[in-house]
Design an enzyme around this catalytic site. Structure first.
Site, PDB file in Angstrom:
ATOM      1  N   ASP A  77      83.859  43.277  35.126  1.00 50.04           N
ATOM      2  CA  ASP A  77      83.415  42.182  34.277  1.00 50.04           C
ATOM      3  C   ASP A  77      82.494  41.294  35.100  1.00 50.04           C
ATOM      4  OD1 ASP A  77      84.145  40.983  31.453  1.00 50.04           O
ATOM      5  OD2 ASP A  77      83.795  39.318  32.836  1.00 50.04           O
ATOM      6  N   THR A  78      81.386  40.882  34.510  1.00 51.72           N
ATOM      7  CA  THR A  78      80.390  40.059  35.204  1.00 51.72           C
ATOM      8  C   THR A  78      80.235  38.733  34.478  1.00 51.72           C
ATOM      9  OG1 THR A  78      79.198  42.037  35.930  1.00 51.72           O
ATOM     10  CG2 THR A  78      77.995  39.947  35.997  1.00 51.72           C
TER      11      THR A  78
END
Length: 193
Positions: A77-78
């Site tokens: 996840d960014t």
């Protein structure tokens, strides 16, 4: 390539075309996990820099029961963080414009949390890249939004697109991390997992 160093099957738990493209740079062969509907909410008091690892673990937990003994699952996840605030994916052009105005002339952090897991082990890590934008004018922002429609991108931009070429004057950290998968750190984590 990572797959030449292991006899295990890599499974990517992501629907992101950019993550697929990036993982292909490390592994000639990998499988895409069937998309799951995952609630990506996180505790309100969780510090912004800890959110990506929390979410990558949440995603890993959703896929764990689907793994075979030979699989290594990769979830990620960014987030884009300005100060202490997470700048998510824009809802529409107006929201994208608001986010890009916030980033204009400022330095922000891109943090990607990655979790590697199999049926019995889990290893998570975060990669941080500092990104500095020049001051962007309204025409540059509007032209970018109209041509690239960055509504599926955290922070309303893709570093690999036109706005990155003309607007970003410095990065400190992994370029690929800003695209969504920190390849250097991931490669070394996979070698030792």
């Amino acid at each position: 390539m990572v797959t030449q160093a292991t006899d295990r099957r890599l499974v990517l738990g992501s629907n992101s075309p950019r993550r697929r493209e990036l993982l292909a740079m490390l592994a000639a062969d990998f499988t895409i996990a069937e998309l799951k509907n995952i609630d990506e909410s996180f505790p309100a008091g969780l510090p912004a820099d800890e959110v990506p690892v929390f979410l990558s673990r949440l995603k890993a937990d959703a896929y764990r029961n689907d793994l075979s003994d030979n699989d290594i699952l990769i979830t990620a996840d960014t987030v884009v963080i300005l100060g202490d605030s997470i700048l998510g994916k824009p809802h529409d052009a107006s929201d994208a414009r608001r986010i890009l105005h916030m980033l204009s002339g400022n330095t922000h952090r891109v943090v990607t949390g990655v979790t590697l897991s199999d049926r019995t082990h889990t290893h998570s890590f975060a990669s941080v890249t500092q990104v500095r934008f020049d001051t962007l004018d309204d025409n540059e922002i509007d032209s970018y939004i109209e041509s690239c429609r960055p509504f599926d991108k955290a922070g309303a931009y893709g570093i690999q697109e036109w706005i990155g070429a003309i607007g970003i004057n410095a990065i400190n950290g992994c370029y690929y991390n800003v695209m969504g998968l920190p390849l250097h750190d991931l490669y070394h984590a996979l070698k030792t997992f």
